[in-house]
Design a protein around this motif. Structure first.
Motif, PDB file in Angstrom:
ATOM      1  N   SER A 258       0.842  -1.207   0.000  1.00 24.20           N
ATOM      2  CA  SER A 258       0.000   0.000   0.000  1.00 24.20           C
ATOM      3  C   SER A 258       0.873   1.251   0.000  1.00 24.20           C
ATOM      4  O   SER A 258       0.633   2.208   0.739  1.00 24.20           O
ATOM      5  N   GLY A 259       1.887   1.231  -0.830  1.00 24.82           N
ATOM      6  CA  GLY A 259       2.902   2.279  -0.792  1.00 24.82           C
ATOM      7  C   GLY A 259       2.419   3.643  -1.244  1.00 24.82           C
ATOM      8  O   GLY A 259       1.595   3.772  -2.156  1.00 24.82           O
ATOM      9  N   ALA A 260       2.949   4.679  -0.580  1.00 30.19           N
ATOM     10  CA  ALA A 260       2.786   6.049  -1.069  1.00 30.19           C
ATOM     11  C   ALA A 260       3.834   6.225  -2.167  1.00 30.19           C
ATOM     12  O   ALA A 260       4.858   6.872  -1.974  1.00 30.19           O
ATOM     13  N   VAL A 261       3.559   5.621  -3.317  1.00 26.18           N
ATOM     14  CA  VAL A 261       4.580   5.438  -4.348  1.00 26.18           C
ATOM     15  C   VAL A 261       5.168   6.767  -4.798  1.00 26.18           C
ATOM     16  O   VAL A 261       4.457   7.771  -4.903  1.00 26.18           O
ATOM     17  N   PRO A 262       6.472   6.804  -5.052  1.00 20.76           N
ATOM     18  CA  PRO A 262       7.145   8.045  -5.433  1.00 20.76           C
ATOM     19  C   PRO A 262       6.851   8.416  -6.881  1.00 20.76           C
ATOM     20  O   PRO A 262       6.434   7.570  -7.684  1.00 20.76           O
ATOM     21  N   GLU A 284      -8.275  -2.924  -2.406  1.00 20.33           N
ATOM     22  CA  GLU A 284      -9.247  -2.313  -3.323  1.00 20.33           C
ATOM     23  C   GLU A 284      -9.853  -1.039  -2.746  1.00 20.33           C
ATOM     24  O   GLU A 284     -10.207  -0.132  -3.507  1.00 20.33           O
ATOM     25  N   ASP A 285      -9.969  -0.961  -1.427  1.00 21.43           N
ATOM     26  CA  ASP A 285     -10.574   0.208  -0.790  1.00 21.43           C
ATOM     27  C   ASP A 285      -9.540   1.193  -0.257  1.00 21.43           C
ATOM     28  O   ASP A 285      -9.894   2.133   0.460  1.00 21.43           O
ATOM     29  N   ASP A 286      -8.295   1.005  -0.607  1.00 19.60           N
ATOM     30  CA  ASP A 286      -7.216   1.869  -0.120  1.00 19.60           C
ATOM     31  C   ASP A 286      -7.232   3.195  -0.880  1.00 19.60           C
ATOM     32  O   ASP A 286      -7.381   3.229  -2.100  1.00 19.60           O
ATOM     33  N   PHE A 287      -7.034   4.294  -0.148  1.00 18.36           N
ATOM     34  CA  PHE A 287      -7.003   5.605  -0.805  1.00 18.36           C
ATOM     35  C   PHE A 287      -5.785   5.776  -1.706  1.00 18.36           C
ATOM     36  O   PHE A 287      -5.741   6.690  -2.539  1.00 18.36           O
ATOM     37  N   LEU A 288      -4.790   4.894  -1.563  1.00 15.34           N
ATOM     38  CA  LEU A 288      -3.609   4.948  -2.425  1.00 15.34           C
ATOM     39  C   LEU A 288      -3.697   3.980  -3.603  1.00 15.34           C
ATOM     40  O   LEU A 288      -2.722   3.814  -4.338  1.00 15.34           O
ATOM     41  N   ARG A 289      -4.841   3.379  -3.812  1.00 14.61           N
ATOM     42  CA  ARG A 289      -4.979   2.399  -4.897  1.00 14.61           C
ATOM     43  C   ARG A 289      -4.659   3.029  -6.257  1.00 14.61           C
ATOM     44  O   ARG A 289      -3.910   2.448  -7.050  1.00 14.61           O
ATOM     45  N   LYS A 290      -5.222   4.191  -6.542  1.00 14.97           N
ATOM     46  CA  LYS A 290      -5.022   4.816  -7.854  1.00 14.97           C
ATOM     47  C   LYS A 290      -3.545   5.085  -8.106  1.00 14.97           C
ATOM     48  O   LYS A 290      -3.018   4.814  -9.197  1.00 14.97           O
ATOM     49  N   ARG A 291      -2.837   5.602  -7.102  1.00 14.34           N
ATOM     50  CA  ARG A 291      -1.414   5.890  -7.263  1.00 14.34           C
ATOM     51  C   ARG A 291      -0.624   4.614  -7.527  1.00 14.34           C
ATOM     52  O   ARG A 291       0.308   4.605  -8.328  1.00 14.34           O
ATOM     53  N   ASN A 292      -1.005   3.537  -6.850  1.00 17.55           N
ATOM     54  CA  ASN A 292      -0.317   2.274  -7.065  1.00 17.55           C
ATOM     55  C   ASN A 292      -0.596   1.720  -8.457  1.00 17.55           C
ATOM     56  O   ASN A 292       0.309   1.210  -9.127  1.00 17.55           O
ATOM     57  N   GLY A 314      -8.543  -2.152   3.003  1.00 19.55           N
ATOM     58  CA  GLY A 314      -8.148  -0.759   2.872  1.00 19.55           C
ATOM     59  C   GLY A 314      -6.733  -0.525   3.366  1.00 19.55           C
ATOM     60  O   GLY A 314      -5.886  -1.424   3.323  1.00 19.55           O
ATOM     61  N   HIS A 315      -6.500   0.688   3.854  1.00 20.72           N
ATOM     62  CA  HIS A 315      -5.163   1.087   4.304  1.00 20.72           C
ATOM     63  C   HIS A 315      -5.043   0.734   5.777  1.00 20.72           C
ATOM     64  O   HIS A 315      -5.178   1.596   6.666  1.00 20.72           O
ATOM     65  N   ALA A 316      -4.780  -0.548   6.071  1.00 25.68           N
ATOM     66  CA  ALA A 316      -4.867  -1.004   7.459  1.00 25.68           C
ATOM     67  C   ALA A 316      -3.934  -2.178   7.711  1.00 25.68           C
ATOM     68  O   ALA A 316      -3.606  -2.946   6.813  1.00 25.68           O
ATOM     69  N   TRP A 317      -3.576  -2.354   8.976  1.00 24.93           N
ATOM     70  CA  TRP A 317      -2.626  -3.381   9.375  1.00 24.93           C
ATOM     71  C   TRP A 317      -3.086  -4.805   9.094  1.00 24.93           C
ATOM     72  O   TRP A 317      -2.242  -5.655   8.791  1.00 24.93           O
ATOM     73  N   PRO A 318      -4.362  -5.141   9.193  1.00 24.92           N
ATOM     74  CA  PRO A 318      -4.735  -6.514   8.818  1.00 24.92           C
ATOM     75  C   PRO A 318      -4.327  -6.872   7.397  1.00 24.92           C
ATOM     76  O   PRO A 318      -3.936  -8.011   7.117  1.00 24.92           O
TER      77      PRO A 318
END
Length: 337
Positions: A258-262, A284-292, A314-318
């Motif tokens: 789920s990287g905040a890709v550079p 699929e529900d991660d706010f960084l999905r589009k960037r990835n 989403g953007h979570a530890w599980p």
């Protein structure tokens, strides 16, 4: 007063707040906030049934103010601690749980960073049998996200328990794991793309010039690129991609959860070089999905071989614990290309 009582998959939460007009429970196992009920003594209570086995963060919202559970000593390691931890055991035990297998050792190091001019801290895991062996081990540098710190991958991520259990099952190579503090620069609340890049570059200088030589001198680790991996989540994913792709002579294994890709400009140097193993995953529900997905398209356009996993969550530890369980068996595997 007990904070919570875990009975199989049910938990009771309590907090004393006699002057509050509303208390809500915000638990990672649910998308809904759960209202608590106040008794005559001013103690608010809620019982939650059927919580799936796992490790969860939770907090109370007391008249809108987020607070940790004052009676629970288990606090999630964060830059700004704001969540308590609930453990629900599985039957059979989860891979993230402490089990009756040989265990590795966790080491805590404080050191003075010359490049930053201040004392820093990192955690190191050595695998079961390390103290009695004479061999050298591959090393994984494993990074946390923006809100966390160098203790997060063990205290909350259970990385050491996962490794113990996978190694015992012969599903992962014994390895040394180094978990650094990923905040060499002062925090920036807006987390701009430029700050992320600059923070990653500062992290890279500390990793390459200070931490790697220190680890090489203190531990029996291999020093060739084929025996070094750099993996991180969220902000740590940005660090892994930025530093790893720019130093493929130092790291042959690079992973981003789920990287905040550079931006492309930050990794252009490495996109033309062959990487032995490049793994990216996002929910699929991660706010960084589009960037990835945009970054994966860039890799495809440049002909860079990689593994891309779009999963539930989403953007979570599980999600990130699941990724760790998936990738550890792949790291340092013989014949992996």
């Amino acid at each position: 007063m007990n904070l919570f009582v875990v009975l199989l998959l049910a938990a009771t939460f309590r907090i004393e707040a006699p002057r509050a007009s509303q208390v809500l429970l915000n638990g990672q196992w649910s998308k809904e906030k759960i209202p608590l009920v106040k008794d005559a003594a001013g103690v608010w209570t809620a019982t939650v049934d059927s919580i799936p086995p796992g490790t969860y963060e939770y907090s109370f919202l007391v008249d809108g103010l987020q607070v940790v559970d004052p009676s629970n000593p288990a606090i999630k390691p964060q830059r700004e601690p704001k969540a308590s931890v609930l453990e629900v055991p599985g039957t059979p035990p989860l891979l993230t749980e402490f089990q009756a297998v040989p265990h590795g050792t966790l080491h805590v190091h404080h050191y003075r960073s010359k490049s930053l001019g201040r004392v820093r801290r990192l955690h190191v895991y050595t695998p079961p049998g390390y103290e009695r062996s004479q061999g050298r081990y591959p090393v994984l540098f494993l990074q946390h996200g923006y809100g966390d710190n160098d203790a997060s991958w063990t205290v909350y991520g259970h990385a050491h328990d996962v490794l113990d259990n996978l190694i015992a099952r012969k599903k992962a190579q014994p390895m040394v794991v180094v978990m650094m503090d990923g905040h060499p620069l002062p925090l920036e609340k807006t987390r701009s793309a430029d700050w992320l890049v600059q923070n990653s570059l500062a992290f890279g200088r500390e990793l390459l010039d200070e931490v790697t030589p220190m680890i090489d001198g203190l531990y029996r680790v291999r020093t060739d690129a084929d025996a070094r991996a750099l993996v991180g989540l969220s902000m740590g994913g940005s660090q892994a991609l930025t530093v790893g792709l720019n130093h493929t002579d130092r790291f042959s294994w690079i992973g981003s959860f789920s990287g905040a890709v550079p931006p492309e400009s930050a990794v252009a140097k490495g996109l033309g070089k062959k990487v032995r193993w490049l793994w990216l995953g996002c929910g699929e529900d991660d706010f960084l999905r589009k960037r990835n997905e945009e970054f994966v398209a860039l890799l495809k356009g440049k002909g860079v071989e990689h593994i891309w996993r779009l999963t539930d969550g989403g953007h979570a530890w599980p999600v990130w614990r699941g990724y760790l369980i998936e990738v550890l068996p792949q790291l340092f595997a013989k014949g992996k290309s």
